[in-house]
Design a protein around this motif. Sequence first.
Motif, PDB file in Angstrom:
ATOM      1  N   ARG A   1     -28.397  21.767   0.139  1.00 54.79           N
ATOM      2  CA  ARG A   1     -26.932  21.707  -0.048  1.00 54.79           C
ATOM      3  C   ARG A   1     -26.380  23.057  -0.480  1.00 54.79           C
TER       4      ARG A   1
ATOM      5  N   ALA B   1     -26.738  25.654   2.371  1.00 52.12           N
ATOM      6  CA  ALA B   1     -25.764  25.401   3.430  1.00 52.12           C
ATOM      7  C   ALA B   1     -24.386  25.889   3.022  1.00 52.12           C
TER       8      ALA B   1
ATOM      9  N   ARG C   1     -25.298  21.072   6.496  1.00 53.34           N
ATOM     10  CA  ARG C   1     -26.491  20.690   5.735  1.00 53.34           C
ATOM     11  C   ARG C   1     -27.649  20.381   6.684  1.00 53.34           C
TER      12      ARG C   1
END
Length: 479
Positions: free
Chosen positions: A43, A46, A53
């Motif tokens: 997470r 990303a 993700r």
Amino acid sequence: MNELLIDLDVHAKASLYEQIYTSVRRDIMGGRLSCGERLPSARLLAASLQVSRSTVDAAYAQLVSEGYIQAKRGSGYYVCDVTGLYDFAQGLACEEHSARQPQSVPREDKKAAGGMYNFLPGQIDAQGFAYNAWRKCAKEALLDLEAGQQLLQLGHPQGEYALRRAVCAYLYRARGVRCEPEQMIVGAGNEYLLLLLGQILGAQRTVAMESPTYLQAYHTFCRIGYTVEAVPMDADGMLPGEIPDTDVSLAYVMPSHQFPLGTVMPLRRRLELLAWAEAQPQRYIIEDDHDSEFRYKGRQIPSLQGITKLDRVIYLGTFSNSIMPSARVSYLVLPLPLLHRYQQTCAFYASTVSRMQQMTVCRFLEQGYFERHLNKMRGIYKGKHDLLLQLLKGKRWVRRIYGGNAGLHIAAELCCALTEQEVAARARALGMCVQGMSECYIAGRRKPDEMPVLLLGFGNLTEKQMREGVDILERCVEA
């Protein structure tokens, strides 16, 4: 936890997940990310890279599957110990070495065995093969050969130069083999290359072989017309001092993983064997390096060819175990004196491997798929190897286990009143295929009172099949 510095190029040919994967892998292999270091969560990474993700998840999943990182539930991703993993990206830098041409270099039933439990050696994991990558490489090879109007033409007798160059780069990085593409011959299987080698070396040779050994090589030497001398071996491999002081001029050995015992020849014994070869002119060692890619503990010992300064080692390798048996792509590295002899006597033979197959393997190597495939399969085979050892250890009917920590099979010495043939027959009746060690001995070399030893291949078996197979063996020997 350190922040990962990754520069993504949306216009690059490689996808975003491949760019993330490549960058993290490079940092791990280069030591910028150390063993045990925690990576940013998918997470967070990303968000930092402004990608989805799922893109980061895909990159992390690939790294996990190849053994670069591991996922710990509830904790995150951590860098693994990559000591035993292959990274040919740096090794391909030695293409300069490979492309440079020195002035001295001139330009049975078992095969069809079925059954639910196939424990025969030589089996590979069909589920783990990189089918998509192989399909991509085959398509690219076809298009390139068509574009160059080479698809229907005969290639170079020694094999395509691009493939030989790629294999030289791989061997230099992974095994320490020092050779030029001009020294290599590509052929359809080790037996063909041994037949060719027989014509290069000439008739009336005597070759020393360990016993037990790889009998297909033994039978090939016999068909050539060579005399074979069986030489005793100990836990370190062939005993050079036991080679007859007659006209023996060849020694055939498998120092990295002897078949079938799985012996790994230590450096001291390798130097003794090299000293034997160097003691007389025209002596050569044939180094069969058939499955050195799969070692599960410790570092590889360099090849015999790579540690000698004299041209006395003939190096023989294959992609049968590391890629697929059906590819039939093997290679022979000749010392310079034998290379000149090959060019004078055998260079008129056409290559026995199609250009299409050769160029597919070439792209598989050059584009990094081979490296990824090896790392993935090494993890898969290590899991199977460890499980089979765990299932056998502690069994009262298992006296000794040979060949642990390398290859795709182990050998188990049994403690029972049955012969190998009786155990194999009982197992076959219950749907299990096994091979006895006695099938690997040169005629008359096995003592009749020796305990039975079974070769147990695990390459293409599932965990369930291994557990049930060991149960079958227990029923056979204790019935």
